[in-house]
Design a protein around this motif. Structure first.
Motif, PDB file in Angstrom:
ATOM      1  N   PRO A 119       0.815  -1.228   0.000  1.00  0.00           N
ATOM      2  CA  PRO A 119       0.000   0.000   0.000  1.00  0.00           C
ATOM      3  C   PRO A 119       0.843   1.269   0.000  1.00  0.00           C
ATOM      4  CG  PRO A 119      -0.002  -1.021   2.171  1.00  0.00           C
ATOM      5  CD  PRO A 119       0.691  -1.988   1.250  1.00  0.00           C
ATOM      6  N   SER A 120       0.375   2.279  -0.727  1.00  0.00           N
ATOM      7  CA  SER A 120       1.030   3.586  -0.760  1.00  0.00           C
ATOM      8  C   SER A 120       0.554   4.505   0.351  1.00  0.00           C
ATOM      9  CB  SER A 120       0.783   4.257  -2.119  1.00  0.00           C
ATOM     10  OG  SER A 120       1.299   3.479  -3.173  1.00  0.00           O
ATOM     11  N   TYR A 121      -0.632   4.209   0.903  1.00  0.00           N
ATOM     12  CA  TYR A 121      -1.194   5.032   1.975  1.00  0.00           C
ATOM     13  C   TYR A 121      -1.846   4.127   3.015  1.00  0.00           C
ATOM     14  CZ  TYR A 121      -0.805   8.693  -1.574  1.00  0.00           C
ATOM     15  OH  TYR A 121      -0.337   9.544  -2.538  1.00  0.00           O
ATOM     16  N   SER A 158      13.204   5.501  -1.720  1.00  0.00           N
ATOM     17  CA  SER A 158      12.843   4.334  -2.539  1.00  0.00           C
ATOM     18  C   SER A 158      12.324   3.182  -1.684  1.00  0.00           C
ATOM     19  CB  SER A 158      14.025   3.868  -3.384  1.00  0.00           C
ATOM     20  OG  SER A 158      14.466   4.901  -4.233  1.00  0.00           O
ATOM     21  N   SER A 159      11.150   3.394  -1.108  1.00  0.00           N
ATOM     22  CA  SER A 159      10.508   2.316  -0.341  1.00  0.00           C
ATOM     23  C   SER A 159      10.217   1.135  -1.263  1.00  0.00           C
ATOM     24  CB  SER A 159       9.204   2.817   0.284  1.00  0.00           C
ATOM     25  OG  SER A 159       9.438   3.907   1.151  1.00  0.00           O
ATOM     26  N   TYR A 160      10.410  -0.062  -0.731  1.00  0.00           N
ATOM     27  CA  TYR A 160      10.126  -1.259  -1.542  1.00  0.00           C
ATOM     28  C   TYR A 160       9.275  -2.280  -0.789  1.00  0.00           C
ATOM     29  CZ  TYR A 160      14.136  -3.052   1.132  1.00  0.00           C
ATOM     30  OH  TYR A 160      14.994  -3.424   2.139  1.00  0.00           O
ATOM     31  N   TYR A 161       8.892  -1.970   0.466  1.00  0.00           N
ATOM     32  CA  TYR A 161       8.100  -2.914   1.256  1.00  0.00           C
ATOM     33  C   TYR A 161       7.293  -2.131   2.287  1.00  0.00           C
ATOM     34  CZ  TYR A 161       7.035  -6.702   4.588  1.00  0.00           C
ATOM     35  OH  TYR A 161       6.402  -7.591   5.426  1.00  0.00           O
ATOM     36  N   THR A 162       6.008  -2.471   2.387  1.00  0.00           N
ATOM     37  CA  THR A 162       5.141  -1.880   3.404  1.00  0.00           C
ATOM     38  C   THR A 162       4.184  -2.946   3.912  1.00  0.00           C
ATOM     39  OG1 THR A 162       5.194   0.234   2.244  1.00  0.00           O
ATOM     40  CG2 THR A 162       3.535  -0.018   3.927  1.00  0.00           C
ATOM     41  N   LYS A 163       3.910  -2.936   5.195  1.00  0.00           N
ATOM     42  CA  LYS A 163       2.962  -3.909   5.739  1.00  0.00           C
ATOM     43  C   LYS A 163       2.279  -3.357   6.978  1.00  0.00           C
ATOM     44  CE  LYS A 163       2.488  -8.713   7.333  1.00  0.00           C
ATOM     45  NZ  LYS A 163       1.325  -8.940   6.447  1.00  0.00           N
ATOM     46  N   HIS A 222      -4.713 -11.515  -4.307  1.00  0.00           N
ATOM     47  CA  HIS A 222      -4.600 -10.260  -5.045  1.00  0.00           C
ATOM     48  C   HIS A 222      -4.570  -9.060  -4.095  1.00  0.00           C
ATOM     49  CE1 HIS A 222      -6.092 -13.016  -8.201  1.00  0.00           C
ATOM     50  NE2 HIS A 222      -5.348 -12.288  -8.989  1.00  0.00           N
ATOM     51  N   SER A 223      -4.106  -9.297  -2.870  1.00  0.00           N
ATOM     52  CA  SER A 223      -4.108  -8.236  -1.860  1.00  0.00           C
ATOM     53  C   SER A 223      -2.784  -7.493  -1.840  1.00  0.00           C
ATOM     54  CB  SER A 223      -4.381  -8.841  -0.475  1.00  0.00           C
ATOM     55  OG  SER A 223      -3.288  -9.658  -0.070  1.00  0.00           O
ATOM     56  N   GLN A 224      -2.786  -6.395  -1.092  1.00  0.00           N
ATOM     57  CA  GLN A 224      -1.561  -5.628  -0.850  1.00  0.00           C
ATOM     58  C   GLN A 224      -0.989  -6.074   0.491  1.00  0.00           C
ATOM     59  OE1 GLN A 224      -3.117  -1.523  -1.277  1.00  0.00           O
ATOM     60  NE2 GLN A 224      -1.807  -1.361  -3.073  1.00  0.00           N
ATOM     61  N   ASN A 225      -0.242  -7.167   0.440  1.00  0.00           N
ATOM     62  CA  ASN A 225       0.335  -7.712   1.668  1.00  0.00           C
ATOM     63  C   ASN A 225      -0.757  -7.989   2.700  1.00  0.00           C
ATOM     64  OD1 ASN A 225       2.700  -8.700   2.728  1.00  0.00           O
ATOM     65  ND2 ASN A 225       3.724  -6.715   2.872  1.00  0.00           N
ATOM     66  N   GLY A 226      -1.880  -8.542   2.228  1.00  0.00           N
ATOM     67  CA  GLY A 226      -2.989  -8.875   3.109  1.00  0.00           C
ATOM     68  C   GLY A 226      -4.102  -7.849   3.142  1.00  0.00           C
ATOM     69  N   LEU A 227      -3.870  -6.643   2.625  1.00  0.00           N
ATOM     70  CA  LEU A 227      -4.899  -5.594   2.596  1.00  0.00           C
ATOM     71  C   LEU A 227      -5.561  -5.589   1.230  1.00  0.00           C
ATOM     72  CD1 LEU A 227      -2.921  -2.757   4.406  1.00  0.00           C
ATOM     73  CD2 LEU A 227      -4.526  -4.393   5.401  1.00  0.00           C
ATOM     74  N   PRO A 282      -3.398   0.569  -7.361  1.00  0.00           N
ATOM     75  CA  PRO A 282      -3.002   1.207  -6.092  1.00  0.00           C
ATOM     76  C   PRO A 282      -3.652   2.542  -5.771  1.00  0.00           C
ATOM     77  CG  PRO A 282      -1.287   1.519  -7.734  1.00  0.00           C
ATOM     78  CD  PRO A 282      -2.334   0.647  -8.379  1.00  0.00           C
ATOM     79  N   THR A 283      -4.283   3.219  -6.750  1.00  0.00           N
ATOM     80  CA  THR A 283      -4.739   4.589  -6.492  1.00  0.00           C
ATOM     81  C   THR A 283      -5.803   4.667  -5.399  1.00  0.00           C
ATOM     82  OG1 THR A 283      -6.302   4.346  -8.307  1.00  0.00           O
ATOM     83  CG2 THR A 283      -4.229   5.475  -8.797  1.00  0.00           C
ATOM     84  N   THR A 284      -6.599   3.635  -5.256  1.00  0.00           N
ATOM     85  CA  THR A 284      -7.722   3.679  -4.308  1.00  0.00           C
ATOM     86  C   THR A 284      -7.633   2.552  -3.278  1.00  0.00           C
ATOM     87  OG1 THR A 284      -9.024   2.407  -5.902  1.00  0.00           O
ATOM     88  CG2 THR A 284      -9.275   4.797  -5.934  1.00  0.00           C
ATOM     89  N   SER A 285      -6.439   2.107  -3.027  1.00  0.00           N
ATOM     90  CA  SER A 285      -6.270   0.935  -2.166  1.00  0.00           C
ATOM     91  C   SER A 285      -5.397   1.287  -0.965  1.00  0.00           C
ATOM     92  CB  SER A 285      -5.627  -0.199  -2.971  1.00  0.00           C
ATOM     93  OG  SER A 285      -6.449  -0.528  -4.084  1.00  0.00           O
ATOM     94  N   PRO A 286      -5.613   0.535   0.149  1.00  0.00           N
ATOM     95  CA  PRO A 286      -6.630  -0.490   0.383  1.00  0.00           C
ATOM     96  C   PRO A 286      -8.012   0.135   0.569  1.00  0.00           C
ATOM     97  CG  PRO A 286      -5.371  -0.111   2.383  1.00  0.00           C
ATOM     98  CD  PRO A 286      -4.707   0.701   1.314  1.00  0.00           C
ATOM     99  N   LEU A 287      -9.039  -0.650   0.292  1.00  0.00           N
ATOM    100  CA  LEU A 287     -10.413  -0.141   0.317  1.00  0.00           C
ATOM    101  C   LEU A 287     -11.151  -0.696   1.529  1.00  0.00           C
ATOM    102  CD1 LEU A 287     -12.230   1.628  -1.647  1.00  0.00           C
ATOM    103  CD2 LEU A 287     -13.306  -0.542  -2.262  1.00  0.00           C
TER     104      LEU A 287
END
Length: 631
Positions: A41-43, A98-103, A557-562, A576-581
């Motif tokens: 996730p970006s946010y 340069s973030s490459y991992y978020t959880k 198809h999640s963002q690391n579970g989100l 990614p623009t509207t995620s996670p929802l």
């Protein structure tokens, strides 16, 4: 005339000159974008569940960021919301680079990894502070932006900002204050593992280990209260995702007003009543009743004379008047939600609290159905906010809401005969106008029919395309999910809308492709919520394998579970623009809790009871025999 043509040609050339760089940039950005990053996730929002909410920008880039209105930036903590004080004028940045991992972790912390190191962000429940653990690879700098007119007092390992509320910053790095664009920037440099404690309105310093343990214990206590999943055949990944989805929903709730943000993404950082209703229902299904209660009370208190606005400011609860499009499904969802809350809690005082708003919704529905030539609710833009007309989603959701309202009246001992009459009238009208013999038309509009030189106003399908929004009202009981109508409609949607194992919203959906957002490689992306509508339907008809397969599909198809809003129709990565929802997480929770207890569980339960009864009989027999011998 020639002059006009010349002006038109020049205008077209000018438009091409302006637009073509954007189109080329979009193509270039799509081709160079690392799709693997979209699985993070970006946010994210994080809350202390009492009076603090923060927006975390994780530094994960978004494709076509300028076109999407989401310029990429480094890791930051923004929108530091502190109860009645609103959003405080501070922002915290980290040169992760340069973030490459978020959880989002199951202890409700956010981990961000980048080339310069790793940080963990905590908002320990019920404590008025933000805590960051810092693990630099080389040199990692935190930069706190402070208004230039604010007074800063620097002590050893402590900085105080003397404003209202007071801010106390504790750290173990090297501080330095610089001026930048009329702003004070407090830079703290870390070359070794460290911490940053941003405390609001309280000067007490907590040891890092204490905060880490306290946070884990409080989060675990909250998760422990969650309702258990009855089906034992699902994987550990799905169980973990259940708890993670609950945390996302809880963090996306305003801790003061009770509203829910549709997504942490800035373009969705609003309270859509539709999405929030499902969030509240998910939490109450999962036994987190106080969180759901807070939302329903908030919504009941802001009902206007006829209806609600579509969305509200997440931070202060004010209606977004600029987005005042008509969406009438919020009426039915409110009625469904408060009825479900009552069935779970049997809390009559709750019904008394929401009854004034409920009465107004019922009066409005009865008036509109009675005044309508077609005995339908008025036209609206409905679930997808794209087609102004009589929408099946709104009509059927409001029908279910009316039915549930009649049951509420019955529990309260209030005469419900009028409600039942108009609910039945609406139900029959929906079948009459929307059912075409194979599936339900998603949208109808008024048309004029000329017969014998006379005009008749009739309803005509806006389009004949298929729409997955017809599935959920069936799941919720508008008609029996096991009926021939339900079977026909759902299978028509499956056969026409299946993409990469999921369901797209409707044929020709270019919302994420070229209409409003630009993070999809093509039209018709499968949406998580629409696919979960199908899982819910499978549960109603006892196709448990089908439902579990969809839950696995969503997790994969999640963002690391989100769970995102949608996935790319060609590559399968989260958009990614509207995620996670929040709605995706809510439907996932509702679906997984609706799974029935599997047969092996039931058999084990039966065997257990047989053993218990047998033991009781043996004990009784032994005691009886001893009693006889004693005589």
């Amino acid at each position: 005339m020639r002059g006009l043509k010349k002006k038109i040609v020049l205008t077209m050339l000018l438009l091409i000159i302006i637009v073509s760089p954007l189109i080329n940039a979009s193509k270039a950005d799509q081709s160079t974008y690392n799709r693997e990053l979209s699985y993070y996730p970006s946010y994210l929002l994080l809350s202390n569940w009492k009076n603090i909410s923060i927006l975390v920008t994780t530094g994960i880039p978004i494709p076509n960021s300028i076109l999407n209105g989401l310029p990429n930036s480094n890791v930051s903590i923004k929108n530091i919301y502190f109860g009645n004080n609103g959003i405080l004028p501070y922002e915290i940045y980290f040169n992760i680079n340069s973030s490459y991992y978020t959880k989002l972790n199951l202890n409700n912390t956010i981990t961000i990894k980048g080339n310069n190191g790793v940080i963990n962000i905590l908002t320990p429940p019920y404590l008025s502070l933000i805590f960051i653990l810092i693990y630099p690879k080389n040199v990692l700098i935190s930069s706190i932006y402070i208004p230039s007119n604010y007074t800063i007092s620097i002590y050893k390992n402590e900085i105080v900002i003397n404003q209202t509320p007071s801010i106390y910053i504790y750290f173990n790095g090297t501080p330095n204050v610089i001026k930048k664009n009329n702003t004070k920037v407090l830079q703290i440099t870390y070359i070794n593992n460290g911490f940053l404690e941003f405390s609001i309105n309280k000067s007490k310093y907590y040891l890092p280990n204490y905060l880490i343990n306290y946070n884990s214990n409080e989060v675990n206590n909250w998760l422990y209260k969650s309702k258990d999943i009855k089906n034992s055949e699902i994987s550990d990944n799905l169980i973990s995702d259940y708890y993670l989805s609950l945390l996302l929903i809880k963090d996306n709730q305003n801790p003061i007003t009770g509203e829910f943000a549709a997504s942490p993404s800035p373009i969705y950082l609003y309270n859509w009543l539709r999405d929030s209703s499902f969030a509240a229902m998910a939490l109450q299904d999962a036994n987190h009743l106080n969180s759901a209660y807070k939302y329903w009370i908030w919504e009941s208190n802001i009902f206007s004379s006829n209806n609600w606005y579509t969305r509200y400011n997440f931070y202060n609860g004010e209606p977004d008047i600029s987005f005042g499009i008509p969406e009438l499904d919020s009426i039915g969802l409110f009625q469904i939600g408060i009825y479900n809350y009552f069935i779970i809690t049997h809390n009559y005082s709750f019904l008394t609290s929401v009854l004034p708003a409920l009465n107004k919704t019922i009066e409005y529905e009865i008036m509109e159905i009675n005044n309508s030539k077609f005995h339908l609710m008025p036209e609206d833009l409905s679930v997808w906010e794209s087609n102004m007309g009589y929408n099946f989603w709104t009509q059927s959701i409001d029908d279910i809401g009316l039915y549930d309202s009649s049951l509420i009246y019955q529990y309260l001992g209030i005469n419900n005969s009028i409600i039942k009459y108009y609910e039945n009238l609406l139900n029959e009208s929906i079948i009459k106008y929307f059912w075409n013999g194979k599936y339900f038309y998603p949208t109808l509009t008024k048309a004029i029919l000329y017969v014998n030189n006379t005009q008749q106003i009739i309803l005509s399908p806006m389009y004949s395309r298929f729409d997955s929004s017809t599935i959920l009202p069936i799941d919720l009981g508008y008609i029996s999910p096991k009926s021939s109508l339900a079977y026909s409609d759902v299978n028509q949607e499956i056969s026409h809308l299946t993409v990469l194992g999921g369901l797209s919203r409707f044929v020709g959906d270019d919302y994420h492709y070229s209409q409003s957002l630009y993070d999809s490689s093509g039209p018709n992306p499968p949406w998580i919520v629409t696919t979960l509508f199908l899982a819910y339907y499978y549960e109603q008809i006892n196709n448990i394998t089908g439902a579990i397969n969809i839950l696995n599909w969503a997790y994969n198809h999640s963002q690391n579970g989100l769970l995102p809003e949608a996935i790319d129709p060609n590559y399968g990565n989260p958009l990614p623009t509207t995620s996670p929802l929040t709605w995706s997480a809510s439907m996932y929770v509702i679906d997984i809790l609706n799974l029935p207890q599997n047969s092996s569980n039931k058999l084990n339960e039966i065997i257990t009871w047989i053993i218990i009864i047998a033991l009781l009989i043996v004990i009784w027999y032994v005691m009886e025999k001893r009693s006889v011998l004693a005589r």
